[in-house]
Design a protein around this motif. Structure first.
Motif, PDB file in Angstrom:
ATOM      1  N   SER A   8      33.115  45.178  -2.769  1.00 42.84           N
ATOM      2  CA  SER A   8      31.758  44.868  -2.342  1.00 42.84           C
ATOM      3  C   SER A   8      31.558  45.476  -0.968  1.00 42.84           C
ATOM      4  O   SER A   8      32.523  45.774  -0.263  1.00 42.84           O
ATOM      5  CB  SER A   8      31.546  43.353  -2.295  1.00 42.84           C
ATOM      6  N   THR A  25      26.250  44.324  -1.129  1.00 46.16           N
ATOM      7  CA  THR A  25      26.043  44.805  -2.492  1.00 46.16           C
ATOM      8  C   THR A  25      27.374  45.234  -3.090  1.00 46.16           C
ATOM      9  O   THR A  25      28.352  45.397  -2.359  1.00 46.16           O
ATOM     10  CB  THR A  25      25.069  46.009  -2.505  1.00 46.16           C
ATOM     11  N   ASN A  26      27.386  45.445  -4.397  1.00 43.93           N
ATOM     12  CA  ASN A  26      28.575  46.038  -5.022  1.00 43.93           C
ATOM     13  C   ASN A  26      28.270  47.467  -5.491  1.00 43.93           C
ATOM     14  O   ASN A  26      29.125  48.120  -6.078  1.00 43.93           O
ATOM     15  CB  ASN A  26      29.111  45.172  -6.169  1.00 43.93           C
ATOM     16  N   ARG A  31      21.600  50.220  -4.250  1.00 47.77           N
ATOM     17  CA  ARG A  31      20.908  49.304  -3.336  1.00 47.77           C
ATOM     18  C   ARG A  31      19.973  50.054  -2.400  1.00 47.77           C
ATOM     19  O   ARG A  31      18.852  49.607  -2.148  1.00 47.77           O
ATOM     20  CB  ARG A  31      21.941  48.489  -2.539  1.00 47.77           C
ATOM     21  N   LYS A  61      33.249  39.745  -3.184  1.00 41.77           N
ATOM     22  CA  LYS A  61      31.855  39.429  -2.896  1.00 41.77           C
ATOM     23  C   LYS A  61      31.775  38.403  -1.770  1.00 41.77           C
ATOM     24  O   LYS A  61      30.956  38.525  -0.857  1.00 41.77           O
ATOM     25  CB  LYS A  61      31.199  38.881  -4.173  1.00 41.77           C
TER      26      LYS A  61
END
Length: 93
Positions: A8, A25-26, A31, A61
């Motif tokens: 992440s 974000t991953n 994004r 995350k």
């Protein structure tokens, strides 16, 4: 899948008005595209285009979200110092 799928990211973008937005974000490419399509965070919708100026990887995350919270508590000067201290190969042109 392998460990790569678990990464992440915590990121800072500079908005068109010069302000900074921090998120996690991953999928960083997706994004940034989402922000610039005015479909991302409410804050960035009226401040496009945004430019990625800082990127940090996390193994989970949870780590990325915790780091996001830490960065959001920084003042503008501290964020600018963070950005300058870790170019991470990101161009700011």
């Amino acid at each position: 899948m392998g460990k790569q799928a678990d990464i992440s990211y915590t990121y800072i973008v500079q908005c068109s008005d010069g302000t900074y937005y921090t998120g996690w974000t991953n999928d960083i490419e997706k994004r940034i595209l989402t922000h610039n399509a005015r479909k991302g965070a409410k804050y960035t919708r009226s401040r496009t285009p945004v430019k990625l100026v800082y990127l940090e990887e996390s193994d989970t995350k949870r780590q990325a979200m915790q780091r996001e919270a830490q960065i959001k508590r920084l003042n503008r000067y501290e964020k600018e110092q963070l950005i300058k201290s870790r170019a991470n190969g990101i161009t700011t042109e």
